[in-house]
Scaffold this motif. Sequence first.
Motif, short mmCIF file in Angstrom:
data_model
loop_
_atom_site.label_atom_id
_atom_site.label_comp_id
_atom_site.label_asym_id
_atom_site.label_seq_id
_atom_site.Cartn_x
_atom_site.Cartn_y
_atom_site.Cartn_z
N LEU A 9 -6.74 -5.10 5.91
CA LEU A 9 -5.50 -5.24 5.12
C LEU A 9 -4.97 -3.89 4.70
N CYS A 10 -5.83 -3.00 4.26
CA CYS A 10 -5.39 -1.67 3.82
C CYS A 10 -4.85 -0.85 4.99
N ALA A 11 -5.44 -1.02 6.16
CA ALA A 11 -4.94 -0.31 7.34
C ALA A 11 -3.56 -0.81 7.74
N ILE A 12 -3.34 -2.11 7.64
CA ILE A 12 -2.04 -2.69 8.00
C ILE A 12 -0.98 -2.33 6.97
N LYS A 13 -1.35 -2.35 5.70
CA LYS A 13 -0.42 -2.03 4.61
C LYS A 13 -0.62 -0.59 4.14
N GLU A 14 -0.66 0.33 5.10
CA GLU A 14 -0.95 1.73 4.78
C GLU A 14 0.08 2.36 3.84
N ASP A 15 1.24 1.73 3.72
CA ASP A 15 2.28 2.24 2.81
C ASP A 15 1.99 1.86 1.36
N GLN A 16 0.90 1.13 1.12
CA GLN A 16 0.51 0.73 -0.24
C GLN A 16 -0.91 1.21 -0.54
N PRO A 17 -1.07 2.50 -0.83
CA PRO A 17 -2.43 3.03 -1.05
C PRO A 17 -3.16 2.40 -2.23
N GLU A 18 -2.43 1.82 -3.17
CA GLU A 18 -3.06 1.19 -4.34
C GLU A 18 -3.62 -0.20 -4.03
N LEU A 19 -3.36 -0.70 -2.84
CA LEU A 19 -3.74 -2.07 -2.48
C LEU A 19 -5.24 -2.32 -2.65
N ARG A 20 -6.07 -1.39 -2.22
CA ARG A 20 -7.53 -1.58 -2.28
C ARG A 20 -7.99 -1.88 -3.72
N GLN A 21 -7.36 -1.26 -4.71
CA GLN A 21 -7.77 -1.47 -6.09
C GLN A 21 -7.37 -2.84 -6.63
N ILE A 22 -6.32 -3.44 -6.08
CA ILE A 22 -5.86 -4.73 -6.62
C ILE A 22 -6.40 -5.93 -5.86
N LEU A 23 -7.03 -5.70 -4.71
CA LEU A 23 -7.57 -6.81 -3.93
C LEU A 23 -8.84 -7.37 -4.56
N SER A 24 -8.97 -8.68 -4.48
CA SER A 24 -10.17 -9.36 -4.95
C SER A 24 -10.37 -10.60 -4.08
N PRO A 25 -11.50 -11.27 -4.17
CA PRO A 25 -11.71 -12.48 -3.37
C PRO A 25 -10.66 -13.57 -3.63
N THR A 26 -10.00 -13.54 -4.79
CA THR A 26 -9.00 -14.57 -5.10
C THR A 26 -7.57 -14.15 -4.75
N THR A 27 -7.40 -12.95 -4.20
CA THR A 27 -6.08 -12.47 -3.81
C THR A 27 -5.49 -13.38 -2.73
N GLU A 28 -4.26 -13.82 -2.93
CA GLU A 28 -3.57 -14.65 -1.93
C GLU A 28 -3.06 -13.75 -0.81
N LEU A 29 -3.41 -14.11 0.42
CA LEU A 29 -3.03 -13.27 1.56
C LEU A 29 -1.51 -13.25 1.77
N ASN A 30 -0.84 -14.34 1.53
CA ASN A 30 0.61 -14.36 1.73
C ASN A 30 1.37 -13.87 0.52
N ASN A 31 1.16 -14.46 -0.62
CA ASN A 31 1.98 -14.18 -1.79
C ASN A 31 1.67 -12.84 -2.46
N ASP A 32 0.41 -12.47 -2.55
CA ASP A 32 0.04 -11.25 -3.27
C ASP A 32 0.15 -9.99 -2.42
N ILE A 33 -0.13 -10.11 -1.14
CA ILE A 33 -0.14 -8.93 -0.27
C ILE A 33 1.21 -8.74 0.41
N GLY A 34 1.87 -9.81 0.74
CA GLY A 34 3.20 -9.72 1.33
C GLY A 34 3.22 -9.24 2.77
#
Length: 91
Positions: A9-34
């Motif tokens: 996910l972080c490689a695909i969304k490389e324009d969002q470097p903060e993504l790794r810190q906000i991801l958790s097992p409950t993160t929604e793949l569609n709504n939260d990551i976009g």
Amino acid sequence: MYDKIVDILCAIKEDQPELRQILSPTTELNNDIGLDSLQMIQFMLKVEEQLNVVIDYDQFDYEHLQSIDTFMTFLKSCQPQELSLYEDVQK
């Protein structure tokens, strides 16, 4: 498996470097990551490749993207990838 999915996910969304810190097992793949449609295809292909599974798209449903946990549960039901994806064609 979770760490691999986060890496993908972080490689695909490389324009969002903060993504790794906000991801958790409950993160929604569609709504939260976009992920847009192209990113979703890239994600699915990379998951198959890096986790060595074959996603059964007949069984796959939107509900499997409710969270990373839900997606991992679905992946555990998928078949492991054979040495060659096209092995049956070569016979």
